[in-house]
Design an enzyme around this catalytic site. Sequence first.
Site, short mmCIF file in Angstrom:
data_model
loop_
_atom_site.label_atom_id
_atom_site.label_comp_id
_atom_site.label_asym_id
_atom_site.label_seq_id
_atom_site.Cartn_x
_atom_site.Cartn_y
_atom_site.Cartn_z
N ARG A 128 0.84 -1.20 0.00
CA ARG A 128 0.00 0.00 0.00
C ARG A 128 0.88 1.25 0.00
O ARG A 128 0.56 2.24 -0.66
CB ARG A 128 -0.92 -0.01 1.24
N ARG A 134 1.36 7.19 1.98
CA ARG A 134 1.38 7.21 3.45
C ARG A 134 2.77 6.85 3.93
O ARG A 134 3.25 5.74 3.73
CB ARG A 134 0.37 6.19 4.00
P1 ADP Z 1 -3.88 1.38 10.08
O1 ADP Z 1 -5.05 0.60 10.58
O2 ADP Z 1 -3.37 0.92 8.77
O3 ADP Z 1 -2.78 1.56 11.09
P2 ADP Z 1 -5.30 3.92 10.35
O4 ADP Z 1 -5.59 4.76 9.19
O5 ADP Z 1 -6.46 3.30 11.07
O6 ADP Z 1 -4.32 2.84 9.77
O7 ADP Z 1 -4.46 4.74 11.44
C1 ADP Z 1 -3.28 5.45 11.11
C2 ADP Z 1 -2.72 6.11 12.36
O8 ADP Z 1 -3.66 7.08 12.86
C3 ADP Z 1 -2.45 5.20 13.55
O9 ADP Z 1 -1.18 4.60 13.49
C4 ADP Z 1 -2.58 6.19 14.73
O10 ADP Z 1 -1.42 6.97 14.86
C5 ADP Z 1 -3.68 7.12 14.28
N1 ADP Z 1 -5.02 6.67 14.76
C6 ADP Z 1 -6.07 6.27 13.99
N2 ADP Z 1 -7.12 5.93 14.74
C7 ADP Z 1 -6.75 6.13 16.05
C8 ADP Z 1 -7.39 5.94 17.31
N3 ADP Z 1 -8.64 5.48 17.40
N4 ADP Z 1 -6.69 6.24 18.42
C9 ADP Z 1 -5.45 6.70 18.37
N5 ADP Z 1 -4.78 6.89 17.22
C10 ADP Z 1 -5.41 6.60 16.05
#
Ligand code: ADP
Length: 190
Positions: A128, A134
């Site tokens: 990805r 990203r």
């Molecule tokens: P992935 O599931 O591939 O790690 P996400 O897009 O869900 O990707 O999340 C990317 C980043 O955003 C995480 O590594 C974190 O830093 C932040 N993040 C996303 N959702 C949360 C959450 N609910 N609480 C804390 N940090 C979050």
Amino acid sequence: MLNLVLFGPPGAGKGTQAEFLIESFGLIHLSTGDILRNEIAAQTELGLQAKQFMDKGELVTDEVVIGMIKNKLTANSEAKGFIFDGFPRTVAQANALDEMLDENKTPISAMLCLEVEKQELINRLLNRGKTSGRSDDQDESIIENRISVYHEKTAPIKDYYAAQNKHFDIDGMGSVEEIAARLKETVKAL
Ligand code: ADP
């Protein structure tokens, strides 16, 4: 109302599968990762703060993400239901979500946990990273950190939902269509 938590480690396919579930069940998709990336793109104060955590593969503070979800729930009060993707990620967030939903008497229906082997997660994320732009998907040590943070802080939420009889493990290995069919079957049986 159908409220689903789509759960699993980074790279498990939550975003991809959320698309199928939205179509099948007419739900609103709330991805904290997407909301945070929008904030970063818009260069808001919140986005600038969150970026420092995200670039390292650490979690953004509970307070920030809980506030974001609260705003989205208020803004979509007419929704048929929600898919929470990437949220909750800590037990404190799971508690806060239950409290928010309690106010509207619309509890979580199920937590669907996508199970994927670690090497497959790393392969999917690196792949990805080649096209998504990203930065957190382009560096294997940041990916490793995200997976460790998942095991340490996020995976314990499985017990939280299991205690409410809402936790379902879904085999997240195989084709996108195969996994979508497994999810759909589980949701239909609820
Ligand atoms: P992935 O599931 O591939 O790690 P996400 O897009 O869900 O990707 O999340 C990317 C980043 O955003 C995480 O590594 C974190 O830093 C932040 N993040 C996303 N959702 C949360 C959450 N609910 N609480 C804390 N940090 C979050």
